[in-house]
Design an enzyme around this catalytic site. Structure first.
Site, PDB file in Angstrom:
ATOM      1  N   HIS A 114       0.851  -1.198   0.000  1.00  0.00           N
ATOM      2  CA  HIS A 114       0.000   0.000   0.000  1.00  0.00           C
ATOM      3  C   HIS A 114       0.881   1.241   0.000  1.00  0.00           C
ATOM      4  O   HIS A 114       1.852   1.324   0.762  1.00  0.00           O
ATOM      5  CB  HIS A 114      -0.897   0.000   1.242  1.00  0.00           C
ATOM      6  CG  HIS A 114      -1.712   1.246   1.404  1.00  0.00           C
ATOM      7  ND1 HIS A 114      -2.679   1.624   0.506  1.00  0.00           N
ATOM      8  CD2 HIS A 114      -1.705   2.208   2.366  1.00  0.00           C
ATOM      9  CE1 HIS A 114      -3.247   2.749   0.901  1.00  0.00           C
ATOM     10  NE2 HIS A 114      -2.667   3.133   2.023  1.00  0.00           N
ATOM     11  N   ASP A 146       0.657   6.135  -7.304  1.00  0.00           N
ATOM     12  CA  ASP A 146      -0.304   7.246  -7.287  1.00  0.00           C
ATOM     13  C   ASP A 146       0.240   8.388  -8.143  1.00  0.00           C
ATOM     14  O   ASP A 146       1.227   9.033  -7.771  1.00  0.00           O
ATOM     15  CB  ASP A 146      -0.542   7.732  -5.857  1.00  0.00           C
ATOM     16  CG  ASP A 146      -1.271   6.696  -5.010  1.00  0.00           C
ATOM     17  OD1 ASP A 146      -1.705   5.685  -5.579  1.00  0.00           O
ATOM     18  OD2 ASP A 146      -1.394   6.901  -3.796  1.00  0.00           O
ATOM     19  N   HIS A 158       3.145  10.860  -5.587  1.00  0.00           N
ATOM     20  CA  HIS A 158       3.148  11.227  -4.170  1.00  0.00           C
ATOM     21  C   HIS A 158       1.756  10.978  -3.615  1.00  0.00           C
ATOM     22  O   HIS A 158       0.838  10.582  -4.345  1.00  0.00           O
ATOM     23  CB  HIS A 158       3.581  12.683  -3.963  1.00  0.00           C
ATOM     24  CG  HIS A 158       2.530  13.700  -4.313  1.00  0.00           C
ATOM     25  ND1 HIS A 158       1.977  14.551  -3.388  1.00  0.00           N
ATOM     26  CD2 HIS A 158       1.922  13.991  -5.492  1.00  0.00           C
ATOM     27  CE1 HIS A 158       1.087  15.332  -3.985  1.00  0.00           C
ATOM     28  NE2 HIS A 158       1.038  15.015  -5.254  1.00  0.00           N
ATOM     29  N   ARG A 290      -8.876  -6.639  -3.738  1.00  0.00           N
ATOM     30  CA  ARG A 290      -7.752  -5.984  -3.067  1.00  0.00           C
ATOM     31  C   ARG A 290      -8.283  -5.191  -1.877  1.00  0.00           C
ATOM     32  O   ARG A 290      -9.231  -4.422  -2.005  1.00  0.00           O
ATOM     33  CB  ARG A 290      -7.020  -5.042  -4.025  1.00  0.00           C
ATOM     34  CG  ARG A 290      -5.861  -4.266  -3.388  1.00  0.00           C
ATOM     35  CD  ARG A 290      -5.179  -3.381  -4.432  1.00  0.00           C
ATOM     36  NE  ARG A 290      -4.065  -2.634  -3.870  1.00  0.00           N
ATOM     37  CZ  ARG A 290      -4.168  -1.410  -3.349  1.00  0.00           C
ATOM     38  NH1 ARG A 290      -5.352  -0.800  -3.326  1.00  0.00           N
ATOM     39  NH2 ARG A 290      -3.116  -0.796  -2.861  1.00  0.00           N
ATOM     40  N   ASP A 385      12.927 -12.354  33.800  1.00  0.00           N
ATOM     41  CA  ASP A 385      12.269 -13.642  34.004  1.00  0.00           C
ATOM     42  C   ASP A 385      11.549 -14.037  32.714  1.00  0.00           C
ATOM     43  O   ASP A 385      10.363 -13.732  32.537  1.00  0.00           O
ATOM     44  CB  ASP A 385      11.259 -13.551  35.156  1.00  0.00           C
ATOM     45  CG  ASP A 385      11.856 -12.902  36.402  1.00  0.00           C
ATOM     46  OD1 ASP A 385      13.045 -13.148  36.668  1.00  0.00           O
ATOM     47  OD2 ASP A 385      11.139 -12.147  37.092  1.00  0.00           O
ATOM     48  N   ASP A 409      15.043 -14.902  36.947  1.00  0.00           N
ATOM     49  CA  ASP A 409      16.403 -14.348  36.906  1.00  0.00           C
ATOM     50  C   ASP A 409      17.366 -15.146  36.032  1.00  0.00           C
ATOM     51  O   ASP A 409      18.513 -15.402  36.409  1.00  0.00           O
ATOM     52  CB  ASP A 409      16.980 -14.257  38.329  1.00  0.00           C
ATOM     53  CG  ASP A 409      16.191 -13.303  39.200  1.00  0.00           C
ATOM     54  OD1 ASP A 409      15.573 -12.379  38.643  1.00  0.00           O
ATOM     55  OD2 ASP A 409      16.178 -13.496  40.430  1.00  0.00           O
ATOM     56  N   ASP A 438       9.531 -10.933  28.949  1.00  0.00           N
ATOM     57  CA  ASP A 438      10.046 -10.820  30.317  1.00  0.00           C
ATOM     58  C   ASP A 438       8.860 -10.593  31.241  1.00  0.00           C
ATOM     59  O   ASP A 438       8.121  -9.615  31.092  1.00  0.00           O
ATOM     60  CB  ASP A 438      11.039  -9.657  30.408  1.00  0.00           C
ATOM     61  CG  ASP A 438      11.453  -9.358  31.842  1.00  0.00           C
ATOM     62  OD1 ASP A 438      11.424 -10.294  32.668  1.00  0.00           O
ATOM     63  OD2 ASP A 438      11.802  -8.198  32.133  1.00  0.00           O
TER      64      ASP A 438
END
Length: 461
Positions: A114, A146, A158, A290, A385, A409, A438
Site C-alpha cells: 500500500h 499514485d 506522491h 484488493r 524472568d 532471573d 520478560d
C-alpha cells in the site's frame, strides 16, 4: 586465549543438547553416522535410512571431525550441527517455489503493498524510489503508483493533498523494470508484478505515462491491444486485464456480470461488510479483491490481514515501511512458497460462519515442546524472568494462546521443558507465532519473536 576459550565453552554449553548426545552416543565422545541417524529419526522425525551420509558429502561442515569423516565431532560439533540450518524449524524446501504456479490469478493470495512509495507516515514522510526496490526484493508482487501532474510535463508520484515529497513517475517505472528482470537472481522476479495505478493526471501527462510504460517495460507488458497512432488512449489501452471497482455491497456486486475479463474489486479495511459472512467468501471465489488500509491510518500502521485471508481476499495491502506484528504475519505467510509473492489458496472451501468450518474434518493436533533458550537479549533491566508464549493465528475457531512458566532471573540459558498442545481445524492457513517475554508484576517486556506458517514447520525441530 586458552582461558577465554574455556570461559566461552562454559557459558555456551547447552545442558539439553549434552544429555541428548550422551544418550544417543552410548556415553562416547563422538556420534557416528548410525548414532546420528537414530537421533534424526527419533527426535527430528527425519525418515531417511542414513541421513548422516548427506552431511559428509561435498564440503565438510565444521561439526564433522576432520580425521574421522564418518563422525560428528564432540559436543561442540554437535551443538554447531543443531544450530545449523539442518536444525531449523522452517522447512528448507519452502525456500524455493514449491506450489503449482500455472493456475488462474484469482486462485492465489498475492503479496501486496500500500502506498509503496512512502518511507513513513501518510502526511509528512518522504517518497522514495528505493521503496519500490525494497518491496519487490521482499517478494511483493503488487505495488501502488499514485500519479499526479508534475512540472515540465513530467508525471509525478506522491500521496495527494498531503505534504509528502514527490518523485518522478519515470524513475519509478525504471526501478520496477530493474527488479522484475527475469535474469535477476530473486525467485520472485519470475512471476508477474501488478501495477495498481491511481491516476489523477490530465490527458497530456497520461500520454507521457503510457510512453514510459511502453518504452521502459517493453516486452514485459502486453501491447497487442495498443494502437500506436492513438497514444492519447494508450494508457487506458494498457489496462487490459483488470479494472478497479470500489465495493459497496458484496451481495449485489458479486453477482453482477462484468464486461471485463477480470474485475479488481477494492475496499478499505474499515469496510462495514461482516468479514465472516458467506457472501464475502463466495464473492472472493468469483472476483479478484484488493483490501487496503483505512484512510484513518495516517501513521502508516497496518491492520490485521488474517481475517481477510480467511475470507479469501487475494491482495491484502500492507505498509511495508512499518515493521511490527502485522507485517511479520504477512512475511510468514508468503515465505511458504519461496517468497515469490504468490501463495496458492487451499482447495477446501472456507466457511467461517460455521463453528466447525469443515464438518466431519479431522482436527490436526500440534504438539510443541518448549525446551530452552540461550543468551536472550536483555530488556531494560539487567535481570529478567523470560517465558514463551505461543499463539495460533488462523480461523477464529483456531485462534488461541498458551504460555510457559517464567524462569526467574535467567535470561542466559533458561530451561522450560514444557509441552503445549493445540487442536487446529484449518492448518492450511494457520500461522504459529512464538514470542519471548520478560515477566513483570506490572506488565511484560518484549524480547523476541518468530512467526512460521504451520505448513512450513518441520517436525522434531
Amino acid at each position: 586465549f586458552e582461558e577465554f576459550c574455556s570461559f566461552y565453552k562454559m557459558i555456551s554449553t547447552r545442558r539439553d543438547l549434552y544429555l541428548i548426545m550422551i544418550s544417543y552416543s552410548n556415553q562416547k565422545e563422538v556420534m557416528d553416522l548410525h548414532d546420528l541417524a537414530r537421533f534424526l529419526e527419533n527426535e527430528q522425525k527425519v525418515q531417511q535410512k542414513f541421513p548422516g551420509r548427506s552431511l559428509v558429502s561435498g564440503e565438510r561442515p565444521d561439526y564433522i571431525v576432520s580425521h574421522r569423516p564418518t563422525c560428528i565431532s564432540n559436543f561442540s560439533g554437535f551443538t554447531n550441527f543443531m544450530r545449523s540450518p539442518t536444525g531449523d524449524i522452517f522447512n528448507p524446501e519452502h525456500n524455493q517455489v514449491n506450489q503449482d504456479m500455472t493456475q488462474p490469478l484469482n486462485n492465489y493470495f498475492i503479496a501486496t503493498s500500500h502506498n509503496t512509495y512512502l518511507s513513513g507516515d501518510q502526511l509528512l514522510s518522504q517518497s522514495r524510489v528505493e521503496m519500490y526496490a525494497y518491496v519487490l526484493q521482499a517478494g511483493c508482487r503488487c505495488v501502488e503508483v499514485d500519479c499526479w501532474d508534475g512540472p515540465d510535463g513530467e508525471p509525478i508520484i506522491h500521496h495527494g493533498y498531503t505534504l509528502t515529497s514527490k518523485i518522478l513517475f519515470k524513475e519509478v517505472i525504471e526501478t520496477i523494470n530493474k527488479y522484475i528482470n527475469p535474469d535477476h537472481t530473486s525467485a520472485s522476479c519470475r512471476y508477474p508484478v501488478i501495477l495498481s495505478i491511481e491516476n489523477h493526471c490530465t490527458v497530456p501527462q497520461q500520454k507521457k505515462m503510457a510512453e514510459y510504460l511502453t518504452e521502459v517495460l517493453q516486452d514485459k507488458i502486453d501491447l497487442s491491444s495498443v494502437n500506436v497512432h492513438e497514444l492519447s488512449r494508450a494508457l487506458s489501452d494498457l489496462v487490459k486485464y483488470t479494472k478497479s471497482v470500489r465495493v459497496h455491497d458484496v451481495e449485489t456486486q458479486g453477482t453482477r456480470p462484468s464486461k471485463q475479463t477480470l474485475s479488481l474489486f477494492i475496499f478499505s479495511s474499515n469496510f462495514k461488510q461482516n468479514l465472516i459472512s458467506k457472501d464475502l467468501v463466495r464473492f472472493n471465489q468469483r472476483q479478484l479483491v484488493r483490501v487496503y488500509p483505512s484512510n484513518y491510518r495516517v501513521d502508516s500502521s497496518n491492520f490485521n490481514p488474517q481475517p481477510y485471508w480467511n475470507a479469501g481476499c487475494h491482495m491484502v495491502a500492507m505498509n511495508y515501511q512499518t515493521e511490527g506484528r502485522m507485517l511479520e504475519l504477512n512475511r510468514a505467510k508468503f515465505s511458504t512458497n519461496g517468497n515469490c509473492g504468490y501463495i496458492l489458496k487451499p482447495k477446501c472451501a472456507l466457511n467461517p460462519m460455521l463453528e466447525d468450518p469443515l464438518p466431519g474434518h479431522k482436527k490436526t493436533q500440534l504438539v510443541l515442546k518448549i525446551i530452552s533458550g540461550q543468551q536472550l537479549p536483555k530488556p531494560k533491566d539487567s535481570m529478567f524472568d523470560p517465558f514463551v508464549e505461543v499463539e495460533i493465528i488462523g480461523l477464529p475457531v483456531d485462534c488461541s494462546k498458551q504460555q510457559t512458566r517464567a524462569v526467574d532471573d535467567n535470561g542466559f540459558n533458561p530451561m522450560w521443558e514444557e509441552t503445549l498442545v493445540f487442536n487446529i481445524q484449518m492448518p492450511q492457513i494457520a500461522l504459529v507465532r512464538f514470542q519471548v517475554w520478560d515477566h513483570d508484576p506490572i506488565g511484560r517486556d518484549f524480547i523476541g519473536q518468530r512467526t512460521v506458517a504451520f505448513t512450513s514447520m518441520m517436525p522434531g525441530r
